[in-house]
Design a protein around this motif. Sequence first.
Motif, PDB file in Angstrom:
ATOM      1  N   UNK A 146      -7.566   5.508 -12.729  1.00 27.65           N
ATOM      2  CA  UNK A 146      -7.300   5.745 -11.358  1.00 27.65           C
ATOM      3  C   UNK A 146      -5.779   5.288 -11.075  1.00 27.65           C
ATOM      4  N   UNK A 147      -5.448   4.109 -11.228  1.00 31.14           N
ATOM      5  CA  UNK A 147      -4.259   3.696 -10.935  1.00 31.14           C
ATOM      6  C   UNK A 147      -3.428   3.040 -11.948  1.00 31.14           C
ATOM      7  N   UNK A 148      -2.089   2.631 -11.579  1.00 29.96           N
ATOM      8  CA  UNK A 148      -1.248   2.142 -12.796  1.00 29.96           C
ATOM      9  C   UNK A 148      -1.667   0.926 -13.417  1.00 29.96           C
ATOM     10  N   UNK A 149      -2.340   0.042 -12.782  1.00 33.06           N
ATOM     11  CA  UNK A 149      -2.661  -1.252 -13.265  1.00 33.06           C
ATOM     12  C   UNK A 149      -4.266  -1.526 -13.100  1.00 33.06           C
ATOM     13  N   UNK A 157       1.604   1.528  -7.347  1.00 34.04           N
ATOM     14  CA  UNK A 157       1.337   2.763  -6.956  1.00 34.04           C
ATOM     15  C   UNK A 157       1.877   3.356  -5.691  1.00 34.04           C
ATOM     16  N   UNK A 158       2.021   2.644  -4.782  1.00 35.94           N
ATOM     17  CA  UNK A 158       2.785   2.931  -3.523  1.00 35.94           C
ATOM     18  C   UNK A 158       4.225   3.328  -3.829  1.00 35.94           C
ATOM     19  N   UNK A 159       5.063   2.322  -4.478  1.00 40.18           N
ATOM     20  CA  UNK A 159       6.370   2.564  -4.959  1.00 40.18           C
ATOM     21  C   UNK A 159       6.497   3.786  -5.750  1.00 40.18           C
ATOM     22  N   UNK A 160       5.581   3.975  -6.823  1.00 35.89           N
ATOM     23  CA  UNK A 160       5.815   5.196  -7.705  1.00 35.89           C
ATOM     24  C   UNK A 160       5.440   6.663  -6.814  1.00 35.89           C
ATOM     25  N   UNK A 161       4.673   6.578  -5.859  1.00 35.33           N
ATOM     26  CA  UNK A 161       4.276   7.602  -5.071  1.00 35.33           C
ATOM     27  C   UNK A 161       5.494   8.336  -4.327  1.00 35.33           C
ATOM     28  N   UNK A 162       6.036   6.998  -3.624  1.00 35.87           N
ATOM     29  CA  UNK A 162       7.132   7.434  -2.686  1.00 35.87           C
ATOM     30  C   UNK A 162       8.435   7.711  -3.469  1.00 35.87           C
ATOM     31  N   UNK A 163       8.636   7.285  -4.615  1.00 35.89           N
ATOM     32  CA  UNK A 163       9.730   7.587  -5.585  1.00 35.89           C
ATOM     33  C   UNK A 163       9.501   9.109  -6.090  1.00 35.89           C
TER      34      UNK A 163
END
Length: 202
Positions: A146-149, A157-163
Amino acid sequence: MILIGRNLSPFVRRTAASLNLLDLPYTQRPLSTADNAETIRGFNPLGRVPALVLEDGEVLVDSVAILDALDEMAGADRALVPRRGAERRAVLRALALAVGATEKLVGAYYESRRPEALVWPDNATKLRGQAEAGFAALDRLAEPGDWLCGERLSQADVTATCGLDFADLVLPDLVAGRFPALSALRDRANAIAAIGSTRWAG
């Protein structure tokens, strides 16, 4: 608390999304580094966003420092970066990739905005390649679950989404159709109101 900056910046946006996820109340002053530089320097001498004005008037600058403070406010059980151990190291590794990819993306974007005669082609190619490599590494991390880790959403996940959303806005050819697992993760994250509500609407 008062968040300084516009959510067009992926670093301002990840701060806004984190405040929402952690249920920390704030207001936002959507100041632009292009149009409101002098005002922003009143909060951060570097003229950069985000800045966060705490309730007692203290001003935190740089999203790394701000997010660390937010995790401390929220407490270890709710923090978006685990406080210790292998779980913390895994999130920090993924977070470093997400921050690095986004920073290189921003560099590539600014290089592309130069007048043609002033563009440094080798640097533009290098920056794009670094951003692509970072997103590709995140895409591989996103494949298993579901998520990166693991099963819990983290700051990575928040930072990757924003990027990735920022890439879609400014250099869509860099990411279009190339990172399916990461794109699916981004869509899941944006389906969470605390994150999706911070998307830049122009």
